[in-house]
Scaffold this active site. Structure first.
Site, mmCIF file in Angstrom:
data_model
loop_
_atom_site.group_PDB
_atom_site.id
_atom_site.type_symbol
_atom_site.label_atom_id
_atom_site.label_comp_id
_atom_site.label_asym_id
_atom_site.label_seq_id
_atom_site.Cartn_x
_atom_site.Cartn_y
_atom_site.Cartn_z
ATOM 1 N N ARG A 16 -100.785 42.023 0.019
ATOM 2 C CA ARG A 16 -100.814 42.818 -1.222
ATOM 3 C C ARG A 16 -99.394 43.081 -1.721
ATOM 4 O O ARG A 16 -99.195 43.445 -2.879
ATOM 5 C CB ARG A 16 -101.498 44.181 -0.997
ATOM 6 C CG ARG A 16 -102.976 44.186 -0.570
ATOM 7 C CD ARG A 16 -103.835 43.264 -1.383
ATOM 8 N NE ARG A 16 -103.908 41.952 -0.748
ATOM 9 C CZ ARG A 16 -104.281 40.845 -1.378
ATOM 10 N NH1 ARG A 16 -104.558 40.874 -2.668
ATOM 11 N NH2 ARG A 16 -104.347 39.698 -0.737
ATOM 12 N N GLN B 76 -109.132 35.790 4.071
ATOM 13 C CA GLN B 76 -109.387 37.069 3.413
ATOM 14 C C GLN B 76 -110.872 37.437 3.457
ATOM 15 O O GLN B 76 -111.352 38.210 2.623
ATOM 16 C CB GLN B 76 -108.884 37.035 1.969
ATOM 17 C CG GLN B 76 -107.377 36.853 1.871
ATOM 18 C CD GLN B 76 -106.869 36.944 0.448
ATOM 19 O OE1 GLN B 76 -106.929 37.999 -0.185
ATOM 20 N NE2 GLN B 76 -106.359 35.838 -0.066
ATOM 21 N N ASP C 216 -116.646 31.836 -7.149
ATOM 22 C CA ASP C 216 -115.396 32.500 -6.770
ATOM 23 C C ASP C 216 -115.604 33.321 -5.504
ATOM 24 O O ASP C 216 -116.732 33.734 -5.199
ATOM 25 C CB ASP C 216 -114.942 33.403 -7.926
ATOM 26 C CG ASP C 216 -113.511 33.888 -7.755
ATOM 27 O OD1 ASP C 216 -112.768 33.293 -6.956
ATOM 28 O OD2 ASP C 216 -113.136 34.866 -8.439
ATOM 29 N N GLU C 217 -114.538 33.582 -4.762
ATOM 30 C CA GLU C 217 -114.579 34.415 -3.545
ATOM 31 C C GLU C 217 -115.693 33.954 -2.601
ATOM 32 O O GLU C 217 -116.484 34.750 -2.084
ATOM 33 C CB GLU C 217 -114.775 35.895 -3.905
ATOM 34 C CG GLU C 217 -113.719 36.465 -4.828
ATOM 35 C CD GLU C 217 -112.373 36.693 -4.156
ATOM 36 O OE1 GLU C 217 -112.221 36.316 -2.981
ATOM 37 O OE2 GLU C 217 -111.478 37.245 -4.807
ATOM 38 N N LYS D 78 -105.598 31.295 -7.780
ATOM 39 C CA LYS D 78 -106.949 30.728 -7.751
ATOM 40 C C LYS D 78 -107.721 31.027 -9.031
ATOM 41 O O LYS D 78 -108.486 30.185 -9.508
ATOM 42 C CB LYS D 78 -107.726 31.248 -6.540
ATOM 43 C CG LYS D 78 -108.166 32.705 -6.624
ATOM 44 C CD LYS D 78 -109.049 33.085 -5.463
ATOM 45 C CE LYS D 78 -109.471 34.547 -5.547
ATOM 46 N NZ LYS D 78 -110.301 34.829 -6.726
ATOM 47 N N THR D 79 -107.544 32.233 -9.586
ATOM 48 C CA THR D 79 -108.271 32.581 -10.807
ATOM 49 C C THR D 79 -107.851 31.668 -11.954
ATOM 50 O O THR D 79 -108.675 31.226 -12.752
ATOM 51 C CB THR D 79 -108.017 34.056 -11.189
ATOM 52 O OG1 THR D 79 -108.396 34.886 -10.101
ATOM 53 C CG2 THR D 79 -108.824 34.438 -12.421
#
Length: 751
Positions: A609, A255, A224-225, A33-34
């Site tokens: 993770r 998340q 973002d997020e 995504k980044t």
């Protein structure tokens, strides 16, 4: 730019190039995504969009810095002119320009949390309120929550629901404090962190010309997020994007794990309601993890009702199955995890940096730290202090040291006014000066102040009372075992009650940590290898294992942290420990389906993770509140696809036959669970038409009570500051439970 876009897959390219109109990019874990957000900004700049017309909002300065650096590498130094940063930093910048419309000067101060608490402490003192009830931390949390919900001091005071809550918590003056606090901040030309969002909302609401200016300045908004935004943040970006509608939000509802900080998952779930022309792009290819890890995560999160459907997949290797470690106790669990790490490192020649141990609560680190030390494994704690370095642990250990050695000057200084007994720095300085002048230990002055000092009678009484308490602790330390003495000290010193009464998140964590220290003393006493079980022996062991064991940042070491702190990180080998009911999911998160789903999302974060290998562990018994309690494996383990699981027993040769007992149990219980009630119903008490509860106001500490589900138990502690009164009850069959008395349906049991 076209060359750079060739690095993207089809969905990533779509997210980076379709820049017009409202866009929701649902980004699965490890889906890049980044990179998409970075390329999207770079694409806009390549299309000659003025950098001053692009606003990109992140949640951390680190994320903003890294994204800006990536963009700069793609399109050059013009990226430095982007309005890119955290919500707070960007809107502080706007308030510097236009905050004068609200009466603030451009050089306003930004208060940090400690500044705010200090101001609140002064206000509470000026109002002659009981600072044991009106704790600055609790009041600050209440005000912060109000601001993030855009509730003004006036609206707060006029709302009967807020007043009833504060009245039940025995803090009816909270609204008044909020008003005075807001007035003081304004007069001081200061804003706290929450004001940076709250006042921006007020600015845009009350001054349409200012809103109009920024709506037309910023043609493109990127967030973002997005799953972590609160109401205040969402309303700001909604207002800013109203003209051009070029708003792109990136996030993963699976998340969303920060509801306790005010994050509202509905912002991402219901985004389409505010933008009917929304273009939704799903990034479903995971580049991080093996197929088995991705499939395990998918099999878990499908159990959540509130979610945006996506099917995450990966072309990575199948990888190892998810390893399950079944341990007899929490200390054995920690030892097996340490052994597994040691074994994997040696078998495959891996650095310790490849390993991470994740846990639900900070208190769990204690047993793990001790196991790592005994296995000579270096580790670092991220997002928190090593267990024995935490303030509340140092506080109680100061009392334990005093019981063994009352001459300990540092322990005296740490414990004598903690909890507060009305002894100020002036009194303590006089005591220290007297001890130097008469060449005697500080303890001698404390136990007989009249002999060395002229002090007010009240102060003398406080000092003598403290000394008497310490002497009583000393007698107990000589006669009884470490756990018995530590429990006595924790209760009689007032520290346990102080932490129990603190209903902030920090207070709850401190209370859990103190209970974990008591668990450590009980484990020490129960260990047959320890011939001497006195408090002095326990303190010696603690002192030997706390000196220089934690690794520095640049050393090769295992990373240990809570799952919340691990969000956004990745490791080749991940261990998620403590997979037991009421620990994970937490007992605090079983009140509603929404809470339970947040816990499931937290486990999803833990799973995702891991890049190459994931190990989950649970214990059949765990020390809780000083007692060894039976534990049940977490419901989340049963929700994982069983064909993806495998038991693991450290110490076996590679390829050796392994018992599948825990997995067999999981499979057997899965069908049983399907035939039972919905998981949310399972948390409700069993109704008995003949069971008549008593008035909860009649229930007091040390009473024997009966619960329709948990049976008979003893009330250990009651928190009257909590709405409906919160009680810690030790049930004979199921151990300790924290219940809200007004809802618990208890009746007094007469034996």
């Amino acid at each position: 730019m076209a060359d750079f876009l060739n690095d993207l897959n089809d969905k990533q390219r779509e997210g980076a190039t379709q820049t017009e109109g409202p866009t929701l990019i649902i980004a699965g874990a490890g889906s890049g995504k980044t990179r998409v957000l970075t390329y999207r900004v770079a694409q806009l700049m390549q299309q000659d969009v003025d950098t001053f017309r692009i606003m990109c909002l992140t949640f951390t300065n680190k994320a903003a810095r890294e994204m800006r650096e990536r963009i700069e590498k793609l399109v050059g130094t013009n990226a430095r002119d982007l309005w890119m940063g955290t919500f707070h930093s960007i809107f502080a910048r706007i308030l510097r320009f236009d905050g004068n419309r609200l009466g603030y000067e451009s050089n306003f101060t930004i208060y940090d949390v400690e500044d705010s608490k200090s101001l609140l402490k002064s206000i509470i003192k000026e109002l002659n309120l009981d600072d044991k009830l009106y704790k600055p931390g609790a009041i600050f949390s209440r005000i912060s929550s109000a601001k993030n919900s855009l509730i003004s001091p006036q609206a707060y005071q006029e709302d009967p629901v807020f007043y009833e809550h504060d009245l039940a918590a025995r803090r009816p003056e909270t609204g008044k404090i909020y008003q005075i606090y807001a007035n003081r901040c304004f007069r001081a030309n200061a804003m706290d962190f929450d004001d940076l969002l709250y006042q921006t909302n007020v600015l845009f609401r009350d001054h349409p010309d200012i809103l109009h200016k920024y709506q037309h300045r910023f043609r493109y908004l990127l967030i973002d997020e997005f799953q972590d935004t609160n109401i205040s943040q969402y309303l700001i970006v909604k207002r800013l994007s109203a003209v051009h509608q070029n708003i792109c939000v990136v996030g993963d509802d699976a998340q969303s794990i920060y509801a306790f900080r005010g994050a509202d998952i509905r912002n991402i779930l219901n985004f389409e309601r505010d933008y009917p022309d929304l273009k939704t792009i799903k990034l479903e290819q995971n580049y991080r993890s093996t197929q088995n890890i991705v499939k395990a995560a998918n099999s878990l999160i499908v159990h959540n009702r509130n979610q945006l459907h996506k099917e995450v997949w990966t072309s990575n290797a199948e990888g190892e199955k998810i390893a399950i470690i079944k341990a007899g106790t929490d200390s054995e669990e920690a030892r097996l995890v340490a052994t597994s790490i040691f074994e994997q490192r040696n078998l495959h020649g891996l650095p310790f940096n490849d390993f991470a141990v994740l846990y639900r609560t900070n208190a769990q680190s204690r047993a793990l730290e001790e196991a790592m030390r005994r296995a000579n494994i270096r580790y670092r704690i991220i997002g928190g202090l090593s267990f024995y370095q935490r303030k509340e642990i140092k506080d109680i250990i100061a009392y334990l040291r005093m019981a063994v050695n009352p001459q300990d000057e540092e322990a005296i200084k740490r414990s004598i006014n903690n909890p507060k007994r009305g002894l100020g720095n002036t009194t303590m300085n006089k005591v220290l000066i007297a001890s130097r002048a008469h060449d005697v230990a500080v303890w001698e002055v404390v136990r007989a102040p009249d002999k060395f000092l002229k002090l007010p009678t009240r102060t003398v009484n406080v000092l003598e009372s403290y000394a008497t308490m310490i002497e009583a602790f000393g007698i107990a330390a000589k006669e009884k075992d470490a756990y018995t003495v530590a429990s006595l000290i924790a209760k009689e010193s007032g520290l346990v009650k102080m932490f129990f009464d603190d209903d902030t998140l920090e207070g709850k964590n401190r209370y859990e940590n103190v209970q974990e220290l008591l668990n450590a003393t009980r484990e020490f006493v129960d260990n047959p290898d320890n011939e001497n079980k006195k408090l002095s022996d326990f303190l010696q062991e603690v002192s030997l294992i706390t000196s220089g064991d934690e690794a520095s940042e640049d050393e090769d070491a295992v990373t240990m942290m809570t799952i919340h702190a691990a969000k956004g990180l990745e490791f080749p080998h991940v261990y998620a420990v403590g997979m037991e009911e009421e620990l994970f999911p937490s007992s605090r998160m079983l009140e509603s389906r929404e809470d339970l789903e947040e816990e499931r999302r937290l486990f999803y974060v833990a799973i995702t993770r891991a890049k190459q290998r994931l190990t989950l562990s649970y214990a059949l018994q765990r020390y809780m509140y000083g007692n060894l309690r039976p534990c049940e494996p977490s419901r989340f383990l049963y929700e994982l696809e069983p064909t993806l699981l495998n038991t693991y027993q450290p110490g076996r040769a590679s390829g050796a036959a392994v018992s599948r007992d825990p997995i067999t149990n999981f499979i057997r219980h899965q069908q049983e669970r399907k035939n039972k009630q919905n998981v949310t119903d399972a948390t409700k008490p069993i109704q008995n038409k003949h069971f008549q509860p008593d008035d909860y106001k009649e229930i007091e500490e040390d009473m024997r009570v009966e619960h329709p589900k948990f049976g008979i138990g003893t009330v250990k502690m009651i928190d009257r500051n909590h709405t409906g009164r919160r009680a810690l009850i030790d049930f004979d069959k199921v151990g300790d439970k924290t219940l809200i008395l007004s809802f618990a349906k208890l009746r007094i049991h007469y034996e």
